[in-house]
Design an enzyme around this catalytic site. Structure first.
Site, PDB file in Angstrom:
ATOM      1  N   GLY A  11      51.368  30.192  50.471  1.00  0.00           N
ATOM      2  CA  GLY A  11      50.171  30.449  51.254  1.00  0.00           C
ATOM      3  C   GLY A  11      49.547  31.764  50.795  1.00  0.00           C
ATOM      4  O   GLY A  11      48.294  31.889  50.890  1.00  0.00           O
ATOM      5  N   ASN A  12      50.310  32.824  50.551  1.00  0.00           N
ATOM      6  CA  ASN A  12      49.354  34.079  50.074  1.00  0.00           C
ATOM      7  C   ASN A  12      48.835  33.913  48.623  1.00  0.00           C
ATOM      8  O   ASN A  12      47.909  34.993  48.446  1.00  0.00           O
ATOM      9  CB  ASN A  12      50.620  34.967  49.904  1.00  0.00           C
ATOM     10  CG  ASN A  12      51.537  34.653  48.868  1.00  0.00           C
ATOM     11  OD1 ASN A  12      52.069  33.765  48.943  1.00  0.00           O
ATOM     12  ND2 ASN A  12      52.009  35.832  47.888  1.00  0.00           N
ATOM     13  N   LYS A 128      57.664  23.063  62.043  1.00  0.00           N
ATOM     14  CA  LYS A 128      57.028  23.579  61.104  1.00  0.00           C
ATOM     15  C   LYS A 128      55.750  24.538  61.510  1.00  0.00           C
ATOM     16  O   LYS A 128      54.874  24.019  62.483  1.00  0.00           O
ATOM     17  CB  LYS A 128      56.441  22.558  60.322  1.00  0.00           C
ATOM     18  CG  LYS A 128      55.640  22.965  59.228  1.00  0.00           C
ATOM     19  CD  LYS A 128      56.509  23.702  58.194  1.00  0.00           C
ATOM     20  CE  LYS A 128      55.554  24.218  57.137  1.00  0.00           C
ATOM     21  NZ  LYS A 128      56.223  24.900  56.158  1.00  0.00           N
ATOM     22  N   LYS A 211      56.006  22.009  52.232  1.00  0.00           N
ATOM     23  CA  LYS A 211      55.717  21.814  50.817  1.00  0.00           C
ATOM     24  C   LYS A 211      56.877  22.108  49.711  1.00  0.00           C
ATOM     25  O   LYS A 211      56.900  21.700  48.789  1.00  0.00           O
ATOM     26  CB  LYS A 211      54.387  22.776  50.614  1.00  0.00           C
ATOM     27  CG  LYS A 211      54.632  24.192  50.327  1.00  0.00           C
ATOM     28  CD  LYS A 211      54.700  24.471  48.994  1.00  0.00           C
ATOM     29  CE  LYS A 211      54.718  26.132  48.790  1.00  0.00           C
ATOM     30  NZ  LYS A 211      55.681  26.948  49.708  1.00  0.00           N
ATOM     31  N   LYS A 273      62.837  26.976  51.481  1.00  0.00           N
ATOM     32  CA  LYS A 273      63.061  27.379  49.939  1.00  0.00           C
ATOM     33  C   LYS A 273      64.449  27.190  49.414  1.00  0.00           C
ATOM     34  O   LYS A 273      64.461  26.565  48.215  1.00  0.00           O
ATOM     35  CB  LYS A 273      62.374  28.506  49.794  1.00  0.00           C
ATOM     36  CG  LYS A 273      60.923  28.826  50.044  1.00  0.00           C
ATOM     37  CD  LYS A 273      60.232  30.220  50.081  1.00  0.00           C
ATOM     38  CE  LYS A 273      58.889  30.043  50.639  1.00  0.00           C
ATOM     39  NZ  LYS A 273      58.420  29.448  51.674  1.00  0.00           N
TER      40      LYS A 273
END
Length: 313
Positions: A11-12, A128, A211, A273
């Site tokens: 997102g960053n 989420k 994602k 992740k």
């Protein structure tokens, strides 16, 4: 042999403190510069991205404007809208940077539907995080008003949580494979993909797919050689945020699984992740995976850059 790399943007890479379209487009102009070195080296690239803040903000806008004559759109449609807008910004920024660099690579954005199981237990346990951060007191007020469920998110504040089922199928992955064979840089599975179920026809469902898991599934289906998950830190760390913090550079699947079982990785943050890269490396021989920051992407081939995950063999 040309290698295929799936890159999952964090997102960053898109959203800074300024949520305007102009600010996000500016952030992506900076982001795509980090992709160019891989393009120049001849890698076939698939780029995915998150959309948590964007879809959360869009839902707020939808709810504020909700009326009988202008009803709020459901979550799956909001995911589709943000997948389209971010894909547009990202493709435009990448095309412009390729032109600036004198490169002729083509770029295509694929609106991607991702199939989930409507019996997935995630629908009974929303987890989420999406949307903006709140203080604990603000989250309690919203919860009392029955405006969703909220959790504390990795020390950064409180956020709304929605169901996050695991992806089981990427619709149109064959098209993405075809584009890669034609050397087309492909943007797909944005925001984890638009969540749908088969009944047997496709139908959208209220959920947000992580994602990282969607990127992993896509990497498997297109036969990628490497999966790179980008985040806000250079390395996966043990005892994160303490004076005992240790960065992991090269780690085996069994080691990473041991750390995972010990609760080293925060749910909704680093844990998905870690689980995604474990799954990918296990999916076939000679699969590579890395978790690192956008700033380290161009150096991902160098030893000691980022957290590289390897098979036990």
């Amino acid at each position: 042999m040309t290698q295929t790399v799936v890159i999952a943007l964090g997102g960053n890479a898109i959203l800074t403190d300024d949520p305007t379209a102009e600010a996000q487009q500016l952030a992506l102009k900076k982001t795509v510069k980090h992709l160019i070195p891989l393009v120049k080296k001849g890698y076939r690239l698939v780029i995915s991205h998150g959309n948590g803040p964007q879809v959360g903000n869009l839902i707020l806008q939808q709810n504020e404007a909700d009326s009988p004559s202008n009803p709020a759109l459901p979550l799956d449609s909001c995911v589709a809208m943000t997948q389209g807008s971010i894909g547009y910004w990202l493709e435009q920024a990448l095309r412009n940077e390729l032109q600036n660099q004198g490169l002729e690579n083509q770029v295509a954005t694929i609106m991607t539907q991702v199939v989930v199981d409507q019996k997935d237990p995630a629908f009974h346990h929303p987890s989420k995080p999406i949307g903006p951060f709140y203080t604990e007191s603000e989250a309690c007020i919203l919860k009392d008003k029955k405006v969703g469920s909220y959790i504390e998110d990795a020390g950064r504040g409180w956020r709304k949580v929605v169901p996050s089922p695991r992806p089981i199928e990427i619709i149109g992955h064959q098209i993405i494979t075809y584009l890669l064979e034609k050397q087309v840089i492909t943007i797909s599975a944005g925001g984890g993909g638009i969540p749908v179920v088969r009944e047997p026809l496709l139908r959208g469902i209220e959920a947000v797919i992580d994602k990282d898991f969607a990127s992993e599934k896509l990497a498997e289906l297109v036969g990628a050689d490497a999966l790179i998950i980008l985040t806000g830190v250079d390395y996966v760390a043990l005892d994160y945020g303490t004076d005992k913090q240790r960065d992991l550079t090269k780690v085996s699947i069994s080691e990473l699984e041991t750390y995972k079982e010990a609760g080293q990785f925060a749910p909704g943050s680093m844990l998905p992740k870690v689980e995604a890269v474990i799954t990918f490396v296990k999916s076939g021989a000679n699969k590579k995976a890395m978790i690192t920051s956008l700033e380290k992407l161009a150096q991902f081939e160098l030893a000691g850059v980022g957290t590289t995950v390897i098979s036990d063999g």
